[in-house]
Design a protein around this motif. Structure first.
Motif, PDB file in Angstrom:
ATOM      1  N   LEU A  19       0.841  -1.210   0.000  1.00 12.36           N
ATOM      2  CA  LEU A  19       0.000   0.000   0.000  1.00 12.36           C
ATOM      3  C   LEU A  19       0.874   1.258   0.000  1.00 12.36           C
ATOM      4  O   LEU A  19       0.563   2.242  -0.682  1.00 12.36           O
ATOM      5  N   ALA A  20       1.966   1.213   0.764  1.00 12.17           N
ATOM      6  CA  ALA A  20       2.878   2.366   0.784  1.00 12.17           C
ATOM      7  C   ALA A  20       3.487   2.574  -0.611  1.00 12.17           C
ATOM      8  O   ALA A  20       3.554   3.707  -1.114  1.00 12.17           O
ATOM      9  N   ALA A  21       3.898   1.476  -1.247  1.00 16.93           N
ATOM     10  CA  ALA A  21       4.483   1.587  -2.598  1.00 16.93           C
ATOM     11  C   ALA A  21       3.466   2.165  -3.576  1.00 16.93           C
ATOM     12  O   ALA A  21       3.802   3.010  -4.419  1.00 16.93           O
ATOM     13  N   ARG A  22       2.212   1.712  -3.459  1.00 19.81           N
ATOM     14  CA  ARG A  22       1.166   2.234  -4.361  1.00 19.81           C
ATOM     15  C   ARG A  22       0.929   3.711  -4.097  1.00 19.81           C
ATOM     16  O   ARG A  22       0.714   4.488  -5.031  1.00 19.81           O
ATOM     17  N   ALA A  23       0.947   4.119  -2.836  1.00 20.74           N
ATOM     18  CA  ALA A  23       0.744   5.540  -2.509  1.00 20.74           C
ATOM     19  C   ALA A  23       1.899   6.385  -3.052  1.00 20.74           C
ATOM     20  O   ALA A  23       1.697   7.482  -3.584  1.00 20.74           O
ATOM     21  N   VAL A  24       3.096   5.851  -2.951  1.00 18.85           N
ATOM     22  CA  VAL A  24       4.280   6.553  -3.475  1.00 18.85           C
ATOM     23  C   VAL A  24       4.210   6.631  -5.002  1.00 18.85           C
ATOM     24  O   VAL A  24       4.614   7.629  -5.615  1.00 18.85           O
ATOM     25  N   GLY A  25       3.668   5.558  -5.605  1.00 22.91           N
ATOM     26  CA  GLY A  25       3.529   5.552  -7.063  1.00 22.91           C
ATOM     27  C   GLY A  25       4.759   5.046  -7.790  1.00 22.91           C
ATOM     28  O   GLY A  25       4.871   5.226  -8.997  1.00 22.91           O
ATOM     29  N   VAL A  26       5.668   4.402  -7.074  1.00 21.31           N
ATOM     30  CA  VAL A  26       6.879   3.880  -7.720  1.00 21.31           C
ATOM     31  C   VAL A  26       6.518   2.595  -8.489  1.00 21.31           C
ATOM     32  O   VAL A  26       5.818   1.729  -7.960  1.00 21.31           O
ATOM     33  N   PRO A  27       6.962   2.487  -9.757  1.00 23.80           N
ATOM     34  CA  PRO A  27       6.709   1.234 -10.472  1.00 23.80           C
ATOM     35  C   PRO A  27       7.426   0.088  -9.751  1.00 23.80           C
ATOM     36  O   PRO A  27       8.609   0.210  -9.420  1.00 23.80           O
ATOM     37  N   LEU A 192      -7.442   5.210  -0.799  1.00 26.38           N
ATOM     38  CA  LEU A 192      -5.995   4.920  -0.858  1.00 26.38           C
ATOM     39  C   LEU A 192      -5.655   4.195  -2.164  1.00 26.38           C
ATOM     40  O   LEU A 192      -6.349   3.244  -2.545  1.00 26.38           O
ATOM     41  N   PRO A 193      -4.580   4.591  -2.841  1.00 29.16           N
ATOM     42  CA  PRO A 193      -4.140   3.815  -3.999  1.00 29.16           C
ATOM     43  C   PRO A 193      -3.830   2.378  -3.547  1.00 29.16           C
ATOM     44  O   PRO A 193      -3.236   2.172  -2.487  1.00 29.16           O
ATOM     45  N   GLY A 194      -4.286   1.412  -4.347  1.00 33.50           N
ATOM     46  CA  GLY A 194      -4.034   0.011  -3.978  1.00 33.50           C
ATOM     47  C   GLY A 194      -5.081  -0.551  -3.034  1.00 33.50           C
ATOM     48  O   GLY A 194      -4.929  -1.664  -2.513  1.00 33.50           O
ATOM     49  N   TYR A 195      -6.166   0.212  -2.840  1.00 31.66           N
ATOM     50  CA  TYR A 195      -7.226  -0.212  -1.911  1.00 31.66           C
ATOM     51  C   TYR A 195      -7.787  -1.599  -2.274  1.00 31.66           C
ATOM     52  O   TYR A 195      -7.910  -2.479  -1.425  1.00 31.66           O
TER      53      TYR A 195
END
Ligand SMILES: N[C@@H](CCC(=O)N[C@@H](CS)C(=O)NCC(=O)O)C(=O)O
Length: 216
Positions: A19-27, A192-195
């Protein structure tokens, strides 16, 4: 891809890192390690992480484990701005406090109740453990009475970490009606991104718990 995350979707800390990676948006390349098949003990993985736990990050050869350390690193290195993990000393300190709250209180208590049910044949939840976890949820309820999000007015890596823990708990059917601020925050977390990805893993976790509890 340069950044890899070794991941098992049922695991709350692993979903917290994702979830943290998705929020950061890093591929990120997600590499599945099936803990139910003990794949974490494969020689190749133990070479990377002798502690053989997931989540484990591989950033172009830099190896890191511990979900919250991974979240801090990804936010510091790859986030477009510092909203997820501010540079401001006091804001960052509050986020760290919430992250440690999750790692040393909240998730420890969730794991303490559900690990024996998932993997050691236990079919009941002791009243003392239930009361203790509800006391801990009461502290989260208090954090959320002062803020919209866990550590302020926008979501941060404290939310992604704690959400991975609490969404797993809720998926087991835990009664959170005593905690109106947590209920409100859980609704906020649908942004949240990745929800959806997290929801799938939490559902698998919850269903496994419910199946084993039903064996009474
Ligand atoms: N504090 C760690 C906990 C990680 C953890 O307990 N991972 C478990 C799954 S939930 C695991 O990999 N277990 C397999 C093993 O240790 O061999 C974190 O937040 O990353």
């Amino acid at each position: 891809m340069r950044v890899k995350l070794y991941h098992f979707p049922m695991s709350p800390p692993s979903r917290g890192a994702l979830l943290a990676a998705r929020a950061v948006g890093v591929p990120i390349e997600v590499v599945f390690i099936d803990l139910l098949k003990k794949e974490q003990l494969n020689e190749d993985f133990v070479k990377i992480n002798p502690q053989h736990c997931i989540p484990t990050l591989d950033d172009d050869g830099f190896i890191l484990w511990e979900s919250r350390a991974i979240a801090c690193y990804l936010a510091d290195k790859y986030a477009k701005n510092d909203q997820l993990y501010p540079k401001d000393l006091k804001k960052r300190a509050i986020i760290n406090q919430r992250l440690y709250f999750d790692s040393s209180f909240l998730f420890v208590k969730i794991r303490g109740i559900f690990f024996p049910i998932l993997f050691q044949g236990k079919t009941t939840i002791d009243k003392a453990a239930k009361d203790d976890l509800n006391t801990t949820l009461g502290f989260l309820e208090k954090f959320l009475s002062d803020n919209i999000w866990v550590a302020g007015d926008n979501y941060t890596i404290a939310d992604t970490s704690i959400y991975a823990s609490v969404s797993s708990l809720v998926a087991t059917g835990w009664d959170i009606s005593l905690f109106p601020n947590i209920k409100r925050w859980l609704n906020e977390c649908s942004s949240l991104p990745g929800y959806a990805e997290n929801a799938d893993g939490a559902k698998t976790y919850g269903e496994a718990v419910k199946r084993n509890l039903a064996q009474k």
